[in-house]
Design an enzyme around this catalytic site. Sequence first.
Site, PDB file in Angstrom:
ATOM      1  N   LYS A   1       0.761  -1.569  -0.432  1.00 24.79           N
ATOM      2  CA  LYS A   1       0.057   0.055  -0.315  1.00 24.79           C
ATOM      3  C   LYS A   1       1.151   1.134  -0.347  1.00 24.79           C
ATOM      4  O   LYS A   1       0.537   2.346  -0.136  1.00 24.79           O
ATOM      5  CB  LYS A   1      -0.729  -0.267   1.084  1.00 24.79           C
ATOM      6  CG  LYS A   1      -1.711  -1.468   0.997  1.00 24.79           C
ATOM      7  CD  LYS A   1      -2.667  -1.201   0.114  1.00 24.79           C
ATOM      8  CE  LYS A   1      -3.706  -2.479   0.104  1.00 24.79           C
ATOM      9  NZ  LYS A   1      -3.923  -3.363  -1.436  1.00 24.79           N
TER      10      LYS A   1
ATOM     11  N   TYR B   1     -11.496 -14.995   2.153  1.00 26.30           N
ATOM     12  CA  TYR B   1     -10.669 -14.002   2.553  1.00 26.30           C
ATOM     13  C   TYR B   1     -10.530 -14.867   4.323  1.00 26.30           C
ATOM     14  O   TYR B   1     -10.452 -14.357   5.071  1.00 26.30           O
ATOM     15  CB  TYR B   1     -11.097 -12.966   2.449  1.00 26.30           C
ATOM     16  CG  TYR B   1     -10.142 -12.181   3.165  1.00 26.30           C
ATOM     17  CD1 TYR B   1      -9.554 -11.923   2.553  1.00 26.30           C
ATOM     18  CD2 TYR B   1     -10.483 -11.244   3.939  1.00 26.30           C
ATOM     19  CE1 TYR B   1      -8.243 -10.567   3.120  1.00 26.30           C
ATOM     20  CE2 TYR B   1      -9.831 -10.437   4.583  1.00 26.30           C
ATOM     21  CZ  TYR B   1      -8.893  -9.665   3.850  1.00 26.30           C
ATOM     22  OH  TYR B   1      -7.542  -8.900   4.224  1.00 26.30           O
TER      23      TYR B   1
ATOM     24  N   TYR C   1      -2.305 -12.746   2.982  1.00 27.70           N
ATOM     25  CA  TYR C   1      -2.152 -12.389   1.505  1.00 27.70           C
ATOM     26  C   TYR C   1      -0.431 -13.470   0.638  1.00 27.70           C
ATOM     27  O   TYR C   1      -1.094 -14.274  -0.120  1.00 27.70           O
ATOM     28  CB  TYR C   1      -1.658 -10.913   1.570  1.00 27.70           C
ATOM     29  CG  TYR C   1      -2.618 -10.302   1.541  1.00 27.70           C
ATOM     30  CD1 TYR C   1      -4.070  -9.700   1.069  1.00 27.70           C
ATOM     31  CD2 TYR C   1      -2.582  -9.680   3.386  1.00 27.70           C
ATOM     32  CE1 TYR C   1      -5.407  -8.920   1.502  1.00 27.70           C
ATOM     33  CE2 TYR C   1      -4.240  -8.835   3.523  1.00 27.70           C
ATOM     34  CZ  TYR C   1      -4.821  -8.522   2.200  1.00 27.70           C
ATOM     35  OH  TYR C   1      -6.290  -8.008   2.545  1.00 27.70           O
TER      36      TYR C   1
HETATM   37  C1  LIG Z   1      -0.290  -6.826   2.328  1.00 24.55           C
HETATM   38  C2  LIG Z   1      -0.688  -7.514   1.084  1.00 24.55           C
HETATM   39  N1  LIG Z   1      -0.270  -8.419  -0.104  1.00 24.55           N
HETATM   40  C3  LIG Z   1      -1.155  -8.018  -0.922  1.00 24.55           C
HETATM   41  C4  LIG Z   1      -2.540  -7.235  -0.858  1.00 24.55           C
HETATM   42  C5  LIG Z   1      -3.246  -7.250  -2.027  1.00 24.55           C
HETATM   43  O1  LIG Z   1      -3.333  -5.802  -3.121  1.00 24.55           O
HETATM   44  P1  LIG Z   1      -4.907  -5.557  -3.453  1.00 24.55           P
HETATM   45  O2  LIG Z   1      -5.591  -5.170  -2.731  1.00 24.55           O
HETATM   46  O3  LIG Z   1      -3.535  -4.533  -4.389  1.00 24.55           O
HETATM   47  O4  LIG Z   1      -4.739  -6.799  -4.939  1.00 24.55           O
HETATM   48  C6  LIG Z   1      -2.813  -6.665   0.521  1.00 24.55           C
HETATM   49  C7  LIG Z   1      -4.153  -5.593   0.186  1.00 24.55           C
HETATM   50  O5  LIG Z   1      -4.978  -5.749   1.271  1.00 24.55           O
HETATM   51  C8  LIG Z   1      -2.123  -6.690   1.064  1.00 24.55           C
HETATM   52  O6  LIG Z   1      -2.652  -6.205   2.523  1.00 24.55           O
END
Ligand SMILES: Cc1ncc(COP(=O)(O)O)c(C=O)c1O
Length: 332
Positions: free
Chosen positions: A49, A263, A289
């Site tokens: 982010k 999720y 993630y």
């Molecule tokens: C650590 C991390 N990786 C990947 C993502 C996914 O990225 P995006 O929301 O741009 O798809 C996020 C989203 O919150 C995240 O916090």
Amino acid sequence: MNQIRYERRTYTNGYTPIQKLERLSKALGGPAIWIKRDDQLGLTAGGNKTRKLEYLVADAIKQGADTLITCGAVQSNHCRLTLAAAVREGLRCQLVLSKPEAGEYNPQASGNHLLFHLMGVEKIELIPADGDIQVAMEALAQAVEKEGKKAYIIPLGGSNQIGSLGYMACADEIEQQAMEMGTPFDYVVTGTGSGGTHAGLVAGFLARQSHTEVIGINVSGTKEGKESQVRDLLYRTAALVGLQGEISDDAVRCDDQYVGAGYAIPTEEMVEAVTLVARTEGILLDPVYTGKAMAGLIGMIRKGELTPDDRVLFLHTGGTPALYTVPQLFIP
Ligand SMILES: Cc1ncc(COP(=O)(O)O)c(C=O)c1O
């Protein structure tokens, strides 16, 4: 392409490193794997982010805003980094947090939630898991305006066309680093949630006419749903920067086989991936993630979808504060 027309704040000094994961590649008997350490981006505890916020916060400041409002889950990395950017810029920050679908909200929760309090969040608005985050953010913005201040709403995950510029810039950075290494990457593998990281990378590689393909490993949702969401954002990003030429549907590829029950719900493959990377490389991934994204990369190697000749770059998008909220998954 001319993303440089867009103002940008700078929260990281220089490029994030790309490191070769020789011990992991060997353990998997797979392709050469590198990792891009976006977990080492600037702002509190790093993560993807930060790149989006460089453009979003620049836009907020340009519009004269003094209060950032955004939203996410109770362990949102995006909320932590938006607050960190606000602290850095001397802005106020208010958060809308969705309660977890399963279990109770714990007001003493650790991880990112602890950091919201440590960094002095101005307000947390808790809404039910199925509540409307947009409506809640707009209500906060109205209250801010009533106080004579100016709010700037950042969407879920910072994923709009302005936020995606951060990952267009990252694609440039990767191309530059690959050039210095002598060979381009065949694939970049990333976790895909709200889609801005994925869309920005694809836009950036298209703008450079690169052959590097982005593979998004879903952290939620179906393949079709996520591909359409990323494609929509890709088109909006391309329009914003004036990217020329037709974009084929194949430019966006997502894989939904590693999401599990949903999720942030742990999977065995995620636990295996986080453990394997810690034990072969000493690198920490996160359970929501990057753990699932790495499970995807491992799964693709085991299924022969990636071959020993491929050059693969895994994007470490951060998120490690959440690791400390789930010790029960890793301590026998
Ligand atoms: C650590 C991390 N990786 C990947 C993502 C996914 O990225 P995006 O929301 O741009 O798809 C996020 C989203 O919150 C995240 O916090």
